[in-house]
Write a protein that holds these residues in place. Structure first.
Motif, mmCIF file in Angstrom:
data_model
loop_
_atom_site.group_PDB
_atom_site.id
_atom_site.type_symbol
_atom_site.label_atom_id
_atom_site.label_comp_id
_atom_site.label_asym_id
_atom_site.label_seq_id
_atom_site.Cartn_x
_atom_site.Cartn_y
_atom_site.Cartn_z
ATOM 1 N N CYS A 119 7.441 11.134 -11.915
ATOM 2 C CA CYS A 119 7.916 10.403 -10.742
ATOM 3 C C CYS A 119 7.046 9.159 -10.552
ATOM 4 C CB CYS A 119 7.878 11.280 -9.494
ATOM 5 S SG CYS A 119 8.509 10.448 -8.016
ATOM 6 N N LYS A 120 7.589 8.027 -10.893
ATOM 7 C CA LYS A 120 6.814 6.781 -10.830
ATOM 8 C C LYS A 120 6.471 6.416 -9.391
ATOM 9 C CE LYS A 120 10.135 4.931 -13.185
ATOM 10 N NZ LYS A 120 11.025 3.962 -13.850
ATOM 11 N N GLN A 121 7.387 6.695 -8.477
ATOM 12 C CA GLN A 121 7.140 6.330 -7.083
ATOM 13 C C GLN A 121 5.947 7.097 -6.519
ATOM 14 O OE1 GLN A 121 9.330 7.972 -3.744
ATOM 15 N NE2 GLN A 121 10.008 5.924 -3.180
ATOM 16 N N ALA A 122 5.918 8.405 -6.759
ATOM 17 C CA ALA A 122 4.838 9.232 -6.217
ATOM 18 C C ALA A 122 3.495 8.850 -6.819
ATOM 19 C CB ALA A 122 5.130 10.708 -6.472
ATOM 20 N N GLY A 133 2.559 5.056 -5.894
ATOM 21 C CA GLY A 133 2.389 4.718 -4.489
ATOM 22 C C GLY A 133 1.370 5.544 -3.747
ATOM 23 N N SER A 134 0.848 6.586 -4.378
ATOM 24 C CA SER A 134 -0.072 7.481 -3.673
ATOM 25 C C SER A 134 -1.312 6.753 -3.176
ATOM 26 C CB SER A 134 -0.461 8.653 -4.572
ATOM 27 O OG SER A 134 -1.080 8.190 -5.764
ATOM 28 N N ILE A 135 -1.731 5.689 -3.876
ATOM 29 C CA ILE A 135 -2.913 4.940 -3.457
ATOM 30 C C ILE A 135 -2.655 4.230 -2.132
ATOM 31 C CG2 ILE A 135 -4.554 3.138 -4.097
ATOM 32 C CD1 ILE A 135 -4.682 5.724 -5.737
ATOM 33 N N LEU A 136 -1.430 3.776 -1.907
ATOM 34 C CA LEU A 136 -1.099 3.139 -0.626
ATOM 35 C C LEU A 136 -1.210 4.146 0.511
ATOM 36 C CD1 LEU A 136 2.020 0.965 -1.608
ATOM 37 C CD2 LEU A 136 -0.326 0.190 -1.198
ATOM 38 N N LEU A 137 -0.738 5.357 0.268
ATOM 39 C CA LEU A 137 -0.856 6.388 1.298
ATOM 40 C C LEU A 137 -2.322 6.765 1.503
ATOM 41 C CD1 LEU A 137 0.573 8.257 3.270
ATOM 42 C CD2 LEU A 137 0.765 9.947 1.439
ATOM 43 N N LYS A 138 -3.073 6.809 0.429
ATOM 44 C CA LYS A 138 -4.511 7.098 0.520
ATOM 45 C C LYS A 138 -5.201 6.101 1.440
ATOM 46 C CE LYS A 138 -8.645 6.959 -2.413
ATOM 47 N NZ LYS A 138 -9.130 6.834 -3.812
ATOM 48 N N GLU A 139 -4.876 4.827 1.287
ATOM 49 C CA GLU A 139 -5.476 3.795 2.134
ATOM 50 C C GLU A 139 -5.036 3.960 3.587
ATOM 51 O OE1 GLU A 139 -4.137 0.263 0.237
ATOM 52 O OE2 GLU A 139 -5.632 0.359 -1.388
ATOM 53 N N LYS A 140 -3.769 4.336 3.791
ATOM 54 C CA LYS A 140 -3.256 4.547 5.150
ATOM 55 C C LYS A 140 -3.989 5.699 5.816
ATOM 56 C CE LYS A 140 -0.239 4.052 8.532
ATOM 57 N NZ LYS A 140 -0.151 2.824 9.355
ATOM 58 N N MET A 141 -4.183 6.796 5.098
ATOM 59 C CA MET A 141 -4.860 7.954 5.669
ATOM 60 C C MET A 141 -6.335 7.673 5.934
ATOM 61 S SD MET A 141 -2.541 10.253 6.167
ATOM 62 C CE MET A 141 -1.469 8.848 6.570
ATOM 63 N N LEU A 201 12.674 7.689 4.319
ATOM 64 C CA LEU A 201 11.339 7.270 3.880
ATOM 65 C C LEU A 201 11.209 7.187 2.366
ATOM 66 C CD1 LEU A 201 9.472 9.862 2.789
ATOM 67 C CD2 LEU A 201 9.394 10.390 5.205
ATOM 68 N N TYR A 202 12.176 7.737 1.634
ATOM 69 C CA TYR A 202 12.152 7.636 0.185
ATOM 70 C C TYR A 202 12.925 6.432 -0.331
ATOM 71 C CZ TYR A 202 9.818 12.102 -0.512
ATOM 72 O OH TYR A 202 8.881 13.114 -0.529
ATOM 73 N N ASN A 203 13.424 5.599 0.569
ATOM 74 C CA ASN A 203 14.151 4.404 0.156
ATOM 75 C C ASN A 203 13.251 3.184 0.264
ATOM 76 O OD1 ASN A 203 16.500 2.891 -0.636
ATOM 77 N ND2 ASN A 203 16.658 2.184 1.489
ATOM 78 N N GLY A 204 13.319 2.325 -0.725
ATOM 79 C CA GLY A 204 12.557 1.088 -0.666
ATOM 80 C C GLY A 204 11.135 1.236 -1.166
ATOM 81 N N SER A 205 10.267 0.359 -0.688
ATOM 82 C CA SER A 205 8.891 0.315 -1.173
ATOM 83 C C SER A 205 8.091 1.506 -0.656
ATOM 84 C CB SER A 205 8.217 -0.984 -0.728
ATOM 85 O OG SER A 205 7.979 -0.963 0.675
ATOM 86 N N TYR A 206 7.012 1.825 -1.367
ATOM 87 C CA TYR A 206 6.164 2.926 -0.920
ATOM 88 C C TYR A 206 5.427 2.561 0.363
ATOM 89 C CZ TYR A 206 3.646 7.281 -1.440
ATOM 90 O OH TYR A 206 3.179 8.552 -1.235
#
Length: 308
Positions: A250-253, A256-264, A218-223
């Motif tokens: 950590c640029k990925q974290a 990308g956290s906003i994408l996870l926020k929208e998912k949740m 899950l840490y590979n590729g796009s967020y």
């Protein structure tokens, strides 16, 4: 060094100061962090540590798996030459069979944590992460997870709030320790860094299986890929809330956290985003973390759906 992540700086400093014994050889991948290659190039130049770099594709297709599997086969030849030992594919197949069984047992443990109280500390999840990355495939680690499954079923029912933790854990943070070290009100039931790959491995084709495991991590590729996998994990474990820790540098974290926020939000799961540093206290403000954490826990305690 161009990487600002403190884990890389700590590792390099440990080698240069000889706190960490200089390795004879190293291997790294493009997985997870852009700083990997720069760190090992620096070590090769400054400490004369030769290394192999595994280029991990983003795409999950037959061509990408074959590409990475060929790199892994070539790497075994390098190790054979350096160690004077012959690689035995049958032993690798046996290790992967044990790994499959270990992952099945660990999934059971996470399921049990939805219903049973199991005393632990923040750092326990980091120990588990190290076990899943360095010891999985050994009989000793499988025995440990089986023991944990037996032990947790003898515990008391857990009636508090179940937390799914995302990314790294600042195990030293006093406010977080206060709330998550053996607390009957709040229990971290799982972390994505422990279950960063959840599928069965095809033991008949070990190199392709390992290549697929790395690519599908899950840490590979796009967020967006990571957010989708975390969504699947949340759907399975049914946490009361998600806490995403954005490690400094950590640029990925952070990005990308906003994408996870929208998912949740779509799944109606409350989520808190915390900023700090998993290893360097100078980049974490405990007062700010305490204020935001307490406000979030109070909100989920009242049953309100929120994302902070």
């Amino acid at each position: 060094m161009s990487c600002s992540v403190s884990y890389h700086k700590t590792f390099v400093g440990g080698v240069e100061s000889k706190v960490v014994k200089k390795p004879e050889y190293a291997v790294t991948t493009s997985l997870s962090c852009d700083g990997n290659l720069n760190t090992f190039r620096y070590l090769e130049k400054k400490a004369h540590v030769p290394f192999t770099f595994l280029d991990v594709p983003y795409s999950d297709d037959k061509e990408s798996i074959a590409y990475l599997a060929d790199q892994l086969r070539a790497f075994t030849k390098v190790l054979e030459k350096r160690t004077g030992k012959t690689f035995q594919e049958e032993k690798l197949q046996k290790i992967l069979r044990t790994e499959n069984e270990t992952r099945r047992e660990l999934k059971k443990f996470f399921e049990y944590q939805k219903n049973y109280y199991y005393p632990g500390e923040l750092i326990s999840h980091l120990y588990m992460m190290m076990g899943m990355h360095l010891l999985i495939g050994t009989e000793e680690f499988l025995d440990l997870i089986r023991f944990m499954n037996e032990e947790i079923q003898q515990g008391e029912p857990f009636t508090g709030k179940k937390i799914l933790w995302i990314h790294l854990l600042p195990f030293y943070q006093e406010s977080l320790k206060e709330y998550f070290n053996s607390n009957r009100d709040y229990q971290i039931i799982a972390s994505d860094i422990i279950l960063d790959f959840m599928d069965e491995l095809d033991t008949e084709h070990p190199f392709e299986a390992l290549a697929g495991k790395i690519i599908k991590n899950l840490y590979n590729g796009s967020y967006a890929h990571k957010a989708e996998m975390i969504g699947q994990l949340a759907d399975r474990l049914k946490p009361d809330a998600v806490i995403h820790f954005c490690h400094w540098g950590c640029k990925q974290a952070s990005g990308g956290s906003i994408l996870l926020k929208e998912k949740m939000q779509k799944m109606n799961i409350p989520m808190l985003i915390l900023d700090g540093d998993g290893i360097d206290k100078r980049n974490s403000h405990d007062g700010q973390i305490k204020t935001r954490l307490e406000a979030f826990l109070e909100l989920i305690g009242t049953g309100e759906k929120t994302t902070c």
